[in-house]
Design a protein around this motif. Structure first.
Motif, PDB file in Angstrom:
ATOM      1  N   TYR A 116       0.765   8.169   2.230  1.00 21.83           N
ATOM      2  CA  TYR A 116       1.088   8.039   3.647  1.00 21.83           C
ATOM      3  C   TYR A 116       2.411   7.308   3.865  1.00 21.83           C
ATOM      4  O   TYR A 116       3.130   7.590   4.832  1.00 21.83           O
ATOM      5  N   ALA A 117       2.742   6.384   2.982  1.00 22.35           N
ATOM      6  CA  ALA A 117       4.058   5.752   3.067  1.00 22.35           C
ATOM      7  C   ALA A 117       5.151   6.798   2.878  1.00 22.35           C
ATOM      8  O   ALA A 117       6.199   6.778   3.549  1.00 22.35           O
ATOM      9  N   ALA A 118       4.907   7.737   1.952  1.00 20.53           N
ATOM     10  CA  ALA A 118       5.882   8.807   1.723  1.00 20.53           C
ATOM     11  C   ALA A 118       6.008   9.717   2.932  1.00 20.53           C
ATOM     12  O   ALA A 118       7.077  10.284   3.180  1.00 20.53           O
ATOM     13  N   TYR A 119       4.924   9.866   3.679  1.00 21.73           N
ATOM     14  CA  TYR A 119       4.985  10.652   4.920  1.00 21.73           C
ATOM     15  C   TYR A 119       5.795   9.941   6.006  1.00 21.73           C
ATOM     16  O   TYR A 119       6.156  10.559   7.016  1.00 21.73           O
ATOM     17  N   GLY A 120       6.021   8.640   5.837  1.00 24.01           N
ATOM     18  CA  GLY A 120       6.744   7.880   6.854  1.00 24.01           C
ATOM     19  C   GLY A 120       5.840   7.075   7.769  1.00 24.01           C
ATOM     20  O   GLY A 120       6.256   6.676   8.856  1.00 24.01           O
ATOM     21  N   TRP A 121       4.607   6.792   7.331  1.00 26.60           N
ATOM     22  CA  TRP A 121       3.663   6.027   8.129  1.00 26.60           C
ATOM     23  C   TRP A 121       3.798   4.522   7.845  1.00 26.60           C
ATOM     24  O   TRP A 121       4.254   4.098   6.785  1.00 26.60           O
ATOM     25  N   HIS A 122       3.351   3.753   8.813  1.00 27.97           N
ATOM     26  CA  HIS A 122       3.174   2.309   8.642  1.00 27.97           C
ATOM     27  C   HIS A 122       1.805   2.107   7.995  1.00 27.97           C
ATOM     28  O   HIS A 122       0.790   2.544   8.544  1.00 27.97           O
ATOM     29  N   VAL A 123       1.757   1.476   6.818  1.00 28.66           N
ATOM     30  CA  VAL A 123       0.536   1.396   6.023  1.00 28.66           C
ATOM     31  C   VAL A 123       0.105  -0.063   5.871  1.00 28.66           C
ATOM     32  O   VAL A 123       0.925  -0.936   5.539  1.00 28.66           O
ATOM     33  N   GLN A 124      -1.197  -0.312   6.105  1.00 25.15           N
ATOM     34  CA  GLN A 124      -1.767  -1.644   5.898  1.00 25.15           C
ATOM     35  C   GLN A 124      -3.063  -1.529   5.086  1.00 25.15           C
ATOM     36  O   GLN A 124      -3.725  -0.488   5.109  1.00 25.15           O
ATOM     37  N   HIS A 125      -3.420  -2.626   4.417  1.00 23.45           N
ATOM     38  CA  HIS A 125      -4.663  -2.695   3.654  1.00 23.45           C
ATOM     39  C   HIS A 125      -5.554  -3.785   4.243  1.00 23.45           C
ATOM     40  O   HIS A 125      -5.071  -4.850   4.629  1.00 23.45           O
ATOM     41  N   VAL A 126      -6.849  -3.519   4.306  1.00 21.07           N
ATOM     42  CA  VAL A 126      -7.847  -4.528   4.663  1.00 21.07           C
ATOM     43  C   VAL A 126      -8.895  -4.528   3.562  1.00 21.07           C
ATOM     44  O   VAL A 126      -9.555  -3.506   3.328  1.00 21.07           O
ATOM     45  N   GLY A 127      -9.038  -5.649   2.865  1.00 20.69           N
ATOM     46  CA  GLY A 127      -9.989  -5.730   1.765  1.00 20.69           C
ATOM     47  C   GLY A 127     -11.384  -6.103   2.239  1.00 20.69           C
ATOM     48  O   GLY A 127     -11.647  -6.241   3.447  1.00 20.69           O
ATOM     49  N   LEU A 128     -12.294  -6.285   1.301  1.00 21.50           N
ATOM     50  CA  LEU A 128     -13.658  -6.683   1.608  1.00 21.50           C
ATOM     51  C   LEU A 128     -13.723  -8.184   1.881  1.00 21.50           C
ATOM     52  O   LEU A 128     -12.928  -8.968   1.345  1.00 21.50           O
TER      53      LEU A 128
END
Length: 604
Positions: A116-128
């Motif tokens: 998704y970063a390659a698509y040009g999106w803003h990417v975030q992670h939320v862990g457990l």
């Protein structure tokens, strides 16, 4: 039966459900269409407002699964959304890494975030969280950051454990079933045998919080909307018309007509393009494009206005532009059209070759299920496209599309039928419609003269396009000797055959049937007037498989069509090879009537 909570949510059935999303991947692709529709509608109604200051600014939120991300249509949608910089779209990916067969590692090892970063999106992670549950505070922070990001679509990869905290089910495929539901209720202290049980305390707390936040937001929005209404009286009237799904006054007079006397044949794809441009001048809500086939499909109504982000260097780039360049993404095109239609204020269309409607079918089916006013432009609709060969020549497609309940398939015979039927569709936006249009030029028929009917009657789905006068008219109108039912490019073949048959004293009626669904919706009296029950000598003529016609021609009728794949040759060679010619139609009619060329028919 009739439950408000069916196994898969259905739009129009349960309040609060914004789209029907049973097949995986459809939801995220439809949501991209909703985000597109929001941007276009804002441009129509409030283009000069600063970013974030219009009452028409809103954001689309999506909750999607591992399965949604794996479906190919999500890749098409994600790529397009990133390219368009749809900052009004937020996706939360429930990253539990379990599918029905087990771990997703059985089937995939890709880095979704990198994709998704390659698509040009803003990417975030939320862990457990430390307990193994979803980290709610971290998710809240991520959502806040995603709503601040307006230059790109956002995706939050939210790690979760499926069926947490149910013993024996969490983190396994066993979570997908009734037993896991019962076990989950027990862990949470709820009666496992109770259904839809929510404690009064929980219900009261949730609704009170929602009312408080919702009331405040709604008051602020209402104030902004009323301010906009006062400042934009023309926009207010346009909005009312769009919400009512009405065409403007004078719309009918804008329909183009094509002169048969000019003697200039025209492909129905070109006639459709001309009619679409005429309609677009009256309907600003009408917008769309093709899957990289605009010049072939004739779907570009404004080459100077392209739906592209403000940052694009392409000519005519406009965030609310009218022409959508979807690339070669047919499945996404159809799903996004559903999202645009569900937005409620604009009317989407999309084009490709008829053979590639196969790529669109899952989303077309959902459009029919939801009764959405989507408009499909399917050109190059038969062996008449010629040398491209059997890979591009649709044979089974018309019958296959007609099999979808709620989809109207329109295959006009000439330029005037094309304009008439398009105008009907635009005036009556009750369900999806697909136009099947010719690549090759077709005769423009005379109207209401020399045995020809009026193209205006195409709105009934089937009508008498041509009938030679009876040899003896002293006794008044009589039933024809044979009825020839044809569609699209084959109507001119049927008319030529009818004229040939007249020389043998055989009175042939040619019924143009641009839309089976419209014809079937007429009352029995009309249908029997067009195809008299007493006339059992019937022939269907269509350059495709004949599956659609057996009920109309009956046991005594004959079908002329293409029952196998096509070939690479000229259109003329192919029609001759498959026996779809005036001579073949006339010969079949003579066999049914029981005469040889130059002989009079026997009595029925």
């Amino acid at each position: 039966m009739g439950s408000r909570t069916p196994a898969h949510p259905e739009w129009g059935h349960t309040p609060g459900v914004e789209t029907t999303t049973g097949p995986l991947g459809q939801g995220i692709a439809t949501a991209v269409g909703m985000a597109m529709g929001a941007r276009r509608e804002r441009g129509l109604l409030d283009p000069d407002a600063p970013a974030g200051a219009s009452p028409f600014d809103h954001r689309i939120f999506v909750l999607c699964s591992d399965g949604d991300i794996q479906e190919g249509v999500s890749a098409e949608a994600g790529s397009f959304a990133g390219h368009q910089r749809l900052g009004n779209l937020v996706v939360v990916h429930d990253d539990n890494r379990i599918s029905i067969e087990g771990s997703t590692a059985l089937a995939t090892s890709e880095d979704v975030a990198a994709r998704y970063a390659a698509y040009g999106w803003h990417v975030q992670h939320v862990g457990l969280s430390p307990s193994g549950d979803i980290d709610i505070p971290a998710l809240s922070r991520a959502l806040e950051e995603a709503t601040v990001e307006t230059a790109r679509p956002s995706i939050i990869l939210m790690r979760s454990i499926i069926s947490w905290p149910v013993p024996g089910a969490q983190n396994t495929p066993k979570s997908h079933g009734a037993e896991a539901v019962r076990a989950g209720k027990a862990v949470l202290g709820v009666d496992p045998d109770a259904t839809f049980e929510v404690s009064a305390e929980a219900y009261g707390r949730a609704t009170a919080a929602a009312r408080e936040a919702g009331s405040s937001a709604h008051r602020a929005w209402t104030t902004a909307f009323r301010t906009w209404e006062s400042a934009h009286p023309d926009g207010r009237e346009l909005l009312r018309r769009l919400k009512d799904r009405r065409v403007p006054s004078g719309f009918d007079s804008a329909r183009p007509t094509f002169d048969a006397d000019a003697g200039v044949p025209m492909a129905t794809r070109k006639a459709f393009g001309a009619a679409l441009k005429a309609a677009a001048k009256e309907l600003p809500e009408l917008w769309g494009g093709s899957a990289d086939l605009g010049d072939s499909n004739n779907t570009t109504v404004d080459a100077t206005s392209s739906f592209l982000p403000a940052s694009s260097a392409q000519p005519g780039a406009d965030p609310a532009g009218r022409t959508v360049h979807r690339g070669i993404r047919e499945h996404f095109m159809a799903a996004a059209m559903n999202g645009i239609a569900l937005s409620g204020l604009s009317r989407p269309y999309g084009g490709t070759f008829l053979v590639f409607s196969d790529y669109m079918r899952p989303a077309v089916r959902l459009a029919a299920l939801m009764k959405l006013p989507t408009l499909y432009v399917w050109t190059h609709d038969s062996i008449g496209l010629g040398e491209d060969g059997p890979t591009h020549q649709p044979v089974e497609h018309l019958a296959s599309l007609r099999a979808i309940p709620g989809l109207d398939v329109v295959r006009p015979a000439d330029a005037n039928e094309t304009a008439v039927t398009l105008w009907k569709v635009l005036r009556e936006p009750g369900r999806p419609t697909g136009f099947s249009l010719s690549r090759q030029d077709l005769t423009v028929f005379p109207d209401s003269t020399d045995g020809h009917g009026s193209a205006a009657d195409a709105v009934y789905g089937g009508y008498v396009r041509y009938e030679a006068p009876a040899q003896d008219s002293s006794t008044g109108p009589a039933d024809p000797d044979v009825v020839i039912i044809a569609t699209g490019s084959e109507v001119q073949i049927a008319v030529a055959a009818a004229r040939d048959l007249a020389d043998d004293g055989i009175r042939a009626r040619v019924v143009s049937m641009p839309c089976r669904e419209w014809f079937d919706a007429q009352d029995a009296a009309y249908r029997d007037r067009i195809i008299p029950p007493t006339v059992r000598r019937r022939i269907s003529v269509e350059a495709g498989i004949s599956q659609s016609w057996h009920d109309l021609i009956g046991l005594d009728g004959r079908s002329i069509g293409v029952q196998d794949f096509g070939a690479s040759a000229s259109a003329a060679e192919l029609y001759d090879h498959f026996g779809i010619t005036p001579d073949a139609v006339a010969s079949t009619a003579r066999e049914l009537v029981g005469v040889r060329p130059g002989r009079r028919p026997v009595s029925p």
